[in-house]
Design a protein around this motif. Structure first.
Motif, PDB file in Angstrom:
ATOM      1  N   PRO A 158       6.840  10.375  -9.998  1.00  0.00           N
ATOM      2  CA  PRO A 158       7.021   8.920 -10.030  1.00  0.00           C
ATOM      3  C   PRO A 158       8.383   8.541 -10.604  1.00  0.00           C
ATOM      4  O   PRO A 158       8.584   8.563 -11.813  1.00  0.00           O
ATOM      5  CB  PRO A 158       5.882   8.450 -10.935  1.00  0.00           C
ATOM      6  CG  PRO A 158       5.648   9.605 -11.868  1.00  0.00           C
ATOM      7  CD  PRO A 158       5.980  10.853 -11.097  1.00  0.00           C
ATOM      8  N   ARG A 159       9.314   8.167  -9.738  1.00  0.00           N
ATOM      9  CA  ARG A 159      10.665   7.852 -10.189  1.00  0.00           C
ATOM     10  C   ARG A 159      10.792   6.464 -10.799  1.00  0.00           C
ATOM     11  O   ARG A 159      11.777   6.178 -11.469  1.00  0.00           O
ATOM     12  CB  ARG A 159      11.635   7.966  -9.005  1.00  0.00           C
ATOM     13  CG  ARG A 159      11.726   9.345  -8.368  1.00  0.00           C
ATOM     14  CD  ARG A 159      12.343  10.344  -9.299  1.00  0.00           C
ATOM     15  NE  ARG A 159      12.604  11.613  -8.619  1.00  0.00           N
ATOM     16  CZ  ARG A 159      12.961  12.729  -9.240  1.00  0.00           C
ATOM     17  NH1 ARG A 159      13.103  12.736 -10.551  1.00  0.00           N
ATOM     18  NH2 ARG A 159      13.182  13.836  -8.547  1.00  0.00           N
ATOM     19  N   THR A 160       9.830   5.598 -10.544  1.00  0.00           N
ATOM     20  CA  THR A 160       9.909   4.236 -11.097  1.00  0.00           C
ATOM     21  C   THR A 160       8.849   4.007 -12.173  1.00  0.00           C
ATOM     22  O   THR A 160       8.454   2.872 -12.428  1.00  0.00           O
ATOM     23  CB  THR A 160       9.782   3.184  -9.976  1.00  0.00           C
ATOM     24  OG1 THR A 160       8.740   3.559  -9.060  1.00  0.00           O
ATOM     25  CG2 THR A 160      11.089   3.057  -9.215  1.00  0.00           C
ATOM     26  N   GLY A 161       8.409   5.076 -12.792  1.00  0.00           N
ATOM     27  CA  GLY A 161       7.505   4.954 -13.918  1.00  0.00           C
ATOM     28  C   GLY A 161       6.077   5.354 -13.603  1.00  0.00           C
ATOM     29  O   GLY A 161       5.688   5.519 -12.445  1.00  0.00           O
TER      30      GLY A 161
ATOM     31  N   GLU B 294      -7.909   7.146  -6.163  1.00  0.00           N
ATOM     32  CA  GLU B 294      -6.556   7.255  -6.703  1.00  0.00           C
ATOM     33  C   GLU B 294      -5.733   5.999  -6.419  1.00  0.00           C
ATOM     34  O   GLU B 294      -4.951   5.548  -7.249  1.00  0.00           O
ATOM     35  CB  GLU B 294      -5.855   8.485  -6.104  1.00  0.00           C
ATOM     36  CG  GLU B 294      -4.519   8.787  -6.743  1.00  0.00           C
ATOM     37  CD  GLU B 294      -3.926  10.089  -6.228  1.00  0.00           C
ATOM     38  OE1 GLU B 294      -3.238  10.750  -7.008  1.00  0.00           O
ATOM     39  OE2 GLU B 294      -4.136  10.413  -5.040  1.00  0.00           O
ATOM     40  N   THR B 295      -5.863   5.428  -5.226  1.00  0.00           N
ATOM     41  CA  THR B 295      -5.157   4.212  -4.788  1.00  0.00           C
ATOM     42  C   THR B 295      -3.677   4.212  -5.198  1.00  0.00           C
ATOM     43  O   THR B 295      -3.207   3.346  -5.923  1.00  0.00           O
ATOM     44  CB  THR B 295      -5.840   2.924  -5.311  1.00  0.00           C
ATOM     45  OG1 THR B 295      -5.875   2.897  -6.741  1.00  0.00           O
ATOM     46  CG2 THR B 295      -7.256   2.819  -4.773  1.00  0.00           C
ATOM     47  N   MET B 296      -2.937   5.196  -4.680  1.00  0.00           N
ATOM     48  CA  MET B 296      -1.541   5.358  -5.060  1.00  0.00           C
ATOM     49  C   MET B 296      -0.650   4.223  -4.564  1.00  0.00           C
ATOM     50  O   MET B 296       0.436   3.991  -5.110  1.00  0.00           O
ATOM     51  CB  MET B 296      -1.000   6.703  -4.551  1.00  0.00           C
ATOM     52  CG  MET B 296       0.328   7.099  -5.191  1.00  0.00           C
ATOM     53  SD  MET B 296       0.973   8.681  -4.591  1.00  0.00           S
ATOM     54  CE  MET B 296      -0.273   9.800  -5.208  1.00  0.00           C
ATOM     55  N   LEU B 297      -1.075   3.502  -3.527  1.00  0.00           N
ATOM     56  CA  LEU B 297      -0.304   2.351  -3.050  1.00  0.00           C
ATOM     57  C   LEU B 297      -0.783   1.051  -3.695  1.00  0.00           C
ATOM     58  O   LEU B 297       0.016   0.181  -4.019  1.00  0.00           O
ATOM     59  CB  LEU B 297      -0.395   2.238  -1.530  1.00  0.00           C
ATOM     60  CG  LEU B 297       0.225   3.384  -0.732  1.00  0.00           C
ATOM     61  CD1 LEU B 297       0.036   3.144   0.769  1.00  0.00           C
ATOM     62  CD2 LEU B 297       1.701   3.559  -1.059  1.00  0.00           C
ATOM     63  N   PHE B 298      -2.082   0.906  -3.860  1.00  0.00           N
ATOM     64  CA  PHE B 298      -2.623  -0.321  -4.435  1.00  0.00           C
ATOM     65  C   PHE B 298      -2.292  -0.460  -5.922  1.00  0.00           C
ATOM     66  O   PHE B 298      -1.921  -1.547  -6.388  1.00  0.00           O
ATOM     67  CB  PHE B 298      -4.138  -0.373  -4.234  1.00  0.00           C
ATOM     68  CG  PHE B 298      -4.817  -1.480  -4.988  1.00  0.00           C
ATOM     69  CD1 PHE B 298      -4.577  -2.809  -4.661  1.00  0.00           C
ATOM     70  CD2 PHE B 298      -5.695  -1.211  -6.034  1.00  0.00           C
ATOM     71  CE1 PHE B 298      -5.196  -3.842  -5.344  1.00  0.00           C
ATOM     72  CE2 PHE B 298      -6.322  -2.239  -6.733  1.00  0.00           C
ATOM     73  CZ  PHE B 298      -6.066  -3.557  -6.389  1.00  0.00           C
ATOM     74  N   THR B 299      -2.402   0.627  -6.685  1.00  0.00           N
ATOM     75  CA  THR B 299      -2.204   0.545  -8.127  1.00  0.00           C
ATOM     76  C   THR B 299      -0.814   0.039  -8.520  1.00  0.00           C
ATOM     77  O   THR B 299      -0.699  -0.834  -9.397  1.00  0.00           O
ATOM     78  CB  THR B 299      -2.505   1.896  -8.793  1.00  0.00           C
ATOM     79  OG1 THR B 299      -3.876   2.239  -8.553  1.00  0.00           O
ATOM     80  CG2 THR B 299      -2.286   1.828 -10.298  1.00  0.00           C
TER      81      THR B 299
ATOM     82  N   GLY C 281      -1.025   8.672 -15.994  1.00  0.00           N
ATOM     83  CA  GLY C 281      -0.300   9.465 -15.006  1.00  0.00           C
ATOM     84  C   GLY C 281      -0.190   8.852 -13.628  1.00  0.00           C
ATOM     85  O   GLY C 281       0.390   9.460 -12.727  1.00  0.00           O
ATOM     86  N   ALA C 282      -0.722   7.638 -13.412  1.00  0.00           N
ATOM     87  CA  ALA C 282      -0.639   7.005 -12.083  1.00  0.00           C
ATOM     88  C   ALA C 282       0.782   6.513 -11.831  1.00  0.00           C
ATOM     89  O   ALA C 282       1.357   5.817 -12.672  1.00  0.00           O
ATOM     90  CB  ALA C 282      -1.620   5.851 -11.992  1.00  0.00           C
ATOM     91  N   PRO C 283       1.376   6.838 -10.675  1.00  0.00           N
ATOM     92  CA  PRO C 283       2.721   6.333 -10.352  1.00  0.00           C
ATOM     93  C   PRO C 283       2.722   4.813 -10.264  1.00  0.00           C
ATOM     94  O   PRO C 283       1.775   4.203  -9.767  1.00  0.00           O
ATOM     95  CB  PRO C 283       3.005   6.962  -8.985  1.00  0.00           C
ATOM     96  CG  PRO C 283       2.111   8.156  -8.905  1.00  0.00           C
ATOM     97  CD  PRO C 283       0.862   7.760  -9.638  1.00  0.00           C
TER      98      PRO C 283
END
Length: 314
Positions: free
Chosen positions: A6-9, A270-275, A14-16
């Motif tokens: 995760p480059r923007t935090g 995980e919802t990597m786009l929604f979170t 640990g979720a991007p």
């Protein structure tokens, strides 16, 4: 699990996450928040998730291969996109890294960015073209340079505001505030406060928010609860989110309505786009309602510091 950087935090769990900024005062009536999202992933790895925002927004996906589900078929898209107001999860999948930048549109300023009433764009996206698209591509040309990207996005939005010269709708601006801070208020009471009939309020809200007032309020309550479940609660603002639901069946019904899953399924997802989009919303809420809190308590500041401005090796 394959490598995700995760480059923007990232959250403490640990979720991007995205990196986002409050607009300057000159744009505060038009833009809710600017964002940049950079999540490094293997080039061949597929991410199947969804987007769900309470604000309409402009998003410029960069790199990767992006598709959205339309009438049962996966349709590819690229470049600047206007996403209309969303009432239900918006299925999206991406192969490779997640790189995107954009901004959330305040409802009162909807007509600065689109000629159509918001309800005609509800749960849809349209590609942007012409000079507006070219300007957004220029603004996001180097998304790894976060400061440049934010500065350029502010510039192109400011130019858009000047060119369009559309006044902000005061009723929509006032209703937006109520939906964010007091989403349990009856719609009839809000209409009475505004000195409007319920029907007139319905028309105004649909034209700028894309959905009926009751839906906007329900969506706000749902997102507050989703933020609590993701560990993104704003102190002093979201502690009582669960009390806004009558019982477990009410909570279950709302989660099925908005994201098509039970609360338990949502917790496990995980919802990597929604979170990241949910966290952008919460950052705005934190700044507005809890400005005394200097940093978001849910962010791993070390993760953000390590990731900012770092490009992947060629």
């Amino acid at each position: 699990m394959r490598s995700v950087i995760p480059r923007t935090g990232a959250s403490r769990g640990g979720a991007p996450l995205s990196l986002s900024r409050t607009p300057p005062d000159s744009l505060a009536g038009h833009v809710a928040r600017f964002f940049v999202t950079v999540i490094e992933r293997p080039a061949d790895e597929l991410l199947d998730d969804f987007l769900f925002h309470e604000n309409a927004y402009i998003r410029v996906p960069l790199v990767g291969t992006w598709e959205t589900l339309i009438d049962g078929n996966w349709v590819g898209y690229e470049g600047p996109m206007l996403f209309g107001p969303q009432q239900r999860r918006f299925p999206v999948r991406c192969r490779g890294p997640v790189l995107a930048a954009g901004f959330a549109i305040r409802p009162g300023a909807w007509l600065t960015f689109c000629d159509e009433p918001a309800d005609r764009m509800a749960d849809r996206l349209v590609p942007l073209d012409g000079d507006w698209s070219a300007a957004l591509r220029w603004a996001t040309a180097d998304v790894y340079d976060h400061e440049q990207t934010f500065a350029r996005m502010e510039q192109v939005v400011r130019e858009r505001v000047v060119i369009r010269a559309v006044p902000i709708d005061p009723v929509s601006a006032a209703f937006e505030r109520i939906a964010r801070v007091d989403p349990v208020r009856p719609v009839a009471d809000i209409a009475a406060e505004f000195g409007m009939s319920g029907r007139r309020l319905d028309r105004t809200v649909r034209a700028h928010f894309g959905h009926l007032p009751k839906t906007v309020l329900r969506r706000s309550r749902f997102l507050d609860m989703a933020a609590v479940m993701r560990g993104l609660a704003v102190p002093t603002a979201d502690e009582l989110a669960e009390l806004r639901f009558y019982d477990a069946s009410h909570l279950n019904r709302e989660f099925r309505e908005f994201v098509g899953m039970t609360p338990a399924q949502f917790r496990r997802s995980e919802t990597m786009l929604f979170t990241p989009s949910l966290e952008v919303r919460q950052q705005r809420k934190r700044v507005e309602l809890a400005p005394h809190i200097v940093a978001a308590p849910w962010r791993d500041e070390d993760a953000g510091a390590k990731g900012e401005g770092v490009r992947p090796q060629a």
